[in-house]
Design a protein around this motif. Structure first.
Motif, PDB file in Angstrom:
ATOM      1  N   ILE A  45      -1.660  74.778  63.403  1.00 56.21           N
ATOM      2  CA  ILE A  45      -2.601  75.811  63.196  1.00 56.21           C
ATOM      3  C   ILE A  45      -2.519  77.188  63.840  1.00 56.21           C
ATOM      4  CG2 ILE A  45      -5.221  75.363  63.282  1.00 56.21           C
ATOM      5  CD1 ILE A  45      -5.368  72.427  63.969  1.00 56.21           C
ATOM      6  N   PRO A  46      -2.642  77.663  62.104  1.00 52.03           N
ATOM      7  CA  PRO A  46      -2.335  79.127  62.697  1.00 52.03           C
ATOM      8  C   PRO A  46      -4.156  79.429  63.354  1.00 52.03           C
ATOM      9  CG  PRO A  46      -2.536  78.833  60.469  1.00 52.03           C
ATOM     10  CD  PRO A  46      -3.312  77.239  61.044  1.00 52.03           C
ATOM     11  N   VAL A  47      -4.142  80.700  63.738  1.00 53.30           N
ATOM     12  CA  VAL A  47      -4.868  81.123  65.133  1.00 53.30           C
ATOM     13  C   VAL A  47      -5.252  83.179  64.593  1.00 53.30           C
ATOM     14  CG1 VAL A  47      -6.444  81.255  67.305  1.00 53.30           C
ATOM     15  CG2 VAL A  47      -4.500  79.512  66.790  1.00 53.30           C
ATOM     16  N   ALA A  48      -6.137  83.277  64.238  1.00 55.86           N
ATOM     17  CA  ALA A  48      -5.703  84.754  64.998  1.00 55.86           C
ATOM     18  C   ALA A  48      -6.824  85.405  65.089  1.00 55.86           C
ATOM     19  CB  ALA A  48      -5.911  85.345  62.333  1.00 55.86           C
ATOM     20  N   LEU A  49      -7.672  86.643  65.379  1.00 51.93           N
ATOM     21  CA  LEU A  49      -8.411  87.408  65.550  1.00 51.93           C
ATOM     22  C   LEU A  49      -8.987  88.281  64.690  1.00 51.93           C
ATOM     23  CD1 LEU A  49      -9.958  88.781  68.168  1.00 51.93           C
ATOM     24  CD2 LEU A  49      -8.466  90.449  68.178  1.00 51.93           C
ATOM     25  N   VAL A  50     -10.335  87.611  64.324  1.00 57.62           N
ATOM     26  CA  VAL A  50     -10.783  88.646  63.048  1.00 57.62           C
ATOM     27  C   VAL A  50     -11.919  89.101  63.573  1.00 57.62           C
ATOM     28  CG1 VAL A  50     -11.896  86.962  60.639  1.00 57.62           C
ATOM     29  CG2 VAL A  50      -9.890  86.060  61.636  1.00 57.62           C
ATOM     30  N   LYS A  51     -12.048  90.399  62.441  1.00 60.40           N
ATOM     31  CA  LYS A  51     -13.454  91.068  63.042  1.00 60.40           C
ATOM     32  C   LYS A  51     -13.626  91.701  61.534  1.00 60.40           C
ATOM     33  CE  LYS A  51     -13.637  96.129  64.463  1.00 60.40           C
ATOM     34  NZ  LYS A  51     -13.005  97.480  64.355  1.00 60.40           N
ATOM     35  N   VAL A  52     -15.116  91.451  61.313  1.00 66.90           N
ATOM     36  CA  VAL A  52     -15.621  92.237  60.297  1.00 66.90           C
ATOM     37  C   VAL A  52     -16.944  92.658  60.130  1.00 66.90           C
ATOM     38  CG1 VAL A  52     -15.390  89.431  58.804  1.00 66.90           C
ATOM     39  CG2 VAL A  52     -17.411  89.530  60.364  1.00 66.90           C
ATOM     40  N   GLY A  53     -17.301  93.411  59.712  1.00 64.47           N
ATOM     41  CA  GLY A  53     -18.935  94.233  59.841  1.00 64.47           C
ATOM     42  C   GLY A  53     -19.860  94.284  58.193  1.00 64.47           C
ATOM     43  N   PHE A  54     -20.355  94.343  58.524  1.00 66.80           N
ATOM     44  CA  PHE A  54     -21.417  94.442  57.501  1.00 66.80           C
ATOM     45  C   PHE A  54     -22.435  95.684  57.985  1.00 66.80           C
ATOM     46  CE2 PHE A  54     -25.229  92.820  54.327  1.00 66.80           C
ATOM     47  CZ  PHE A  54     -24.583  92.644  53.452  1.00 66.80           C
ATOM     48  N   GLY A  55     -22.902  96.000  55.911  1.00 67.87           N
ATOM     49  CA  GLY A  55     -23.623  97.291  56.118  1.00 67.87           C
ATOM     50  C   GLY A  55     -24.683  97.593  55.196  1.00 67.87           C
ATOM     51  N   GLY A  56     -25.850  98.046  55.546  1.00 69.08           N
ATOM     52  CA  GLY A  56     -26.427  97.783  53.641  1.00 69.08           C
ATOM     53  C   GLY A  56     -28.456  99.075  54.583  1.00 69.08           C
ATOM     54  N   GLY A  57     -28.292  99.218  53.385  1.00 65.59           N
ATOM     55  CA  GLY A  57     -29.307  99.997  53.791  1.00 65.59           C
ATOM     56  C   GLY A  57     -30.388 100.556  51.910  1.00 65.59           C
ATOM     57  N   GLY A  58     -31.515 101.432  51.862  1.00 68.25           N
ATOM     58  CA  GLY A  58     -31.965 101.895  51.164  1.00 68.25           C
ATOM     59  C   GLY A  58     -33.192 101.963  50.999  1.00 68.25           C
ATOM     60  N   SER A  59     -33.954 103.206  50.077  1.00 67.27           N
ATOM     61  CA  SER A  59     -34.999 103.658  49.701  1.00 67.27           C
ATOM     62  C   SER A  59     -35.569 103.133  48.569  1.00 67.27           C
ATOM     63  CB  SER A  59     -34.149 104.924  50.215  1.00 67.27           C
ATOM     64  OG  SER A  59     -35.913 105.383  49.698  1.00 67.27           O
ATOM     65  N   GLY A  60     -36.985 102.689  48.292  1.00 66.25           N
ATOM     66  CA  GLY A  60     -37.629 102.161  47.580  1.00 66.25           C
ATOM     67  C   GLY A  60     -36.640 100.946  46.660  1.00 66.25           C
ATOM     68  N   ASN A  61     -36.476 101.726  45.521  1.00 66.56           N
ATOM     69  CA  ASN A  61     -36.336 100.798  44.247  1.00 66.56           C
ATOM     70  C   ASN A  61     -33.997 100.636  44.670  1.00 66.56           C
ATOM     71  OD1 ASN A  61     -37.473  99.399  43.564  1.00 66.56           O
ATOM     72  ND2 ASN A  61     -37.709 100.781  41.585  1.00 66.56           N
ATOM     73  N   ASP A  62     -33.683 101.853  45.294  1.00 64.77           N
ATOM     74  CA  ASP A  62     -32.173 102.111  45.488  1.00 64.77           C
ATOM     75  C   ASP A  62     -31.909 102.015  46.895  1.00 64.77           C
ATOM     76  OD1 ASP A  62     -32.183 103.726  43.566  1.00 64.77           O
ATOM     77  OD2 ASP A  62     -33.005 105.546  44.427  1.00 64.77           O
ATOM     78  N   GLY A  63     -30.552 101.125  46.786  1.00 62.83           N
ATOM     79  CA  GLY A  63     -30.241 100.504  48.395  1.00 62.83           C
ATOM     80  C   GLY A  63     -28.642 100.138  47.899  1.00 62.83           C
ATOM     81  N   GLY A  64     -27.773 100.030  48.715  1.00 66.17           N
ATOM     82  CA  GLY A  64     -26.521  99.511  48.544  1.00 66.17           C
ATOM     83  C   GLY A  64     -25.678  99.199  49.935  1.00 66.17           C
TER      84      GLY A  64
END
Length: 119
Positions: A45-64
Motif C-alpha cells: 500500500i503506497p503511503v504519501a504526505l499530502v498537503k492541500v490548500g483552498f481559499g476563496g473570497g469575494g464582494s457582492g456578486n464578484d468572487g473567486g
C-alpha cells in the motif's frame, strides 16, 4: 438587482465553499494511502504526505476561489515475514524532508552558540 441565475446568494456561496473545502480534505485523505498494488507475490500500500490548500473570497456578486496541493511519496506498507504490516520508507523522500530539517537545526544551533559566546 440582477436576474442572473448563475449568481449565488451569500448563504449558497458559503455552502458551496464549505462543500469544496470538504472535497479537498477528502481528496487529501484518499491520497495519503493509495490503493493496494500487487508487486510480485506481495501486496503493498503506497503511503504519501499530502498537503492541500483552498481559499476563496469575494464582494457582492464578484468572487473567486482556488486550491492546490502537493504529494510526496514517503514509502509503502508491506507485510513482513510474520505477516504484520510494516512501513518501508522511500529513501529519496526521507532525504528530501531531512535536508531542510538538518539545515534549520544547524542554523538554530549556530545561533544558540553565537548567543552564548556574546554573554
Amino acid at each position: 438587482m440582477s436576474n442572473d441565475s448563475s449568481a449565488a446568494a451569500p448563504g449558497q456561496r458559503r455552502s458551496i465553499l464549505s462543500m469544496l473545502s470538504e472535497d479537498f480534505k477528502s481528496f487529501a485523505w484518499r491520497r495519503s494511502f493509495g490503493d493496494p498494488v500487487q508487486v510480485g507475490d506481495q501486496q503493498v500500500i503506497p503511503v504519501a504526505l499530502v498537503k492541500v490548500g483552498f481559499g476563496g473570497g469575494g464582494s457582492g456578486n464578484d468572487g473567486g476561489g482556488g486550491g492546490g496541493g502537493a504529494v510526496l511519496p514517503v514509502g509503502i506498507l508491506a507485510a513482513d515475514e510474520s505477516g504484520r504490516a510494516t512501513f518501508v520508507p522511500n529513501p529519496i523522500a526521507v532525504l528530501a524532508v531531512m535536508i531542510p530539517l538538518v539545515w534549520a537545526s544547524g542554523h538554530a544551533v549556530a545561533r544558540i552558540i553565537s548567543a552564548a559566546r556574546n554573554r
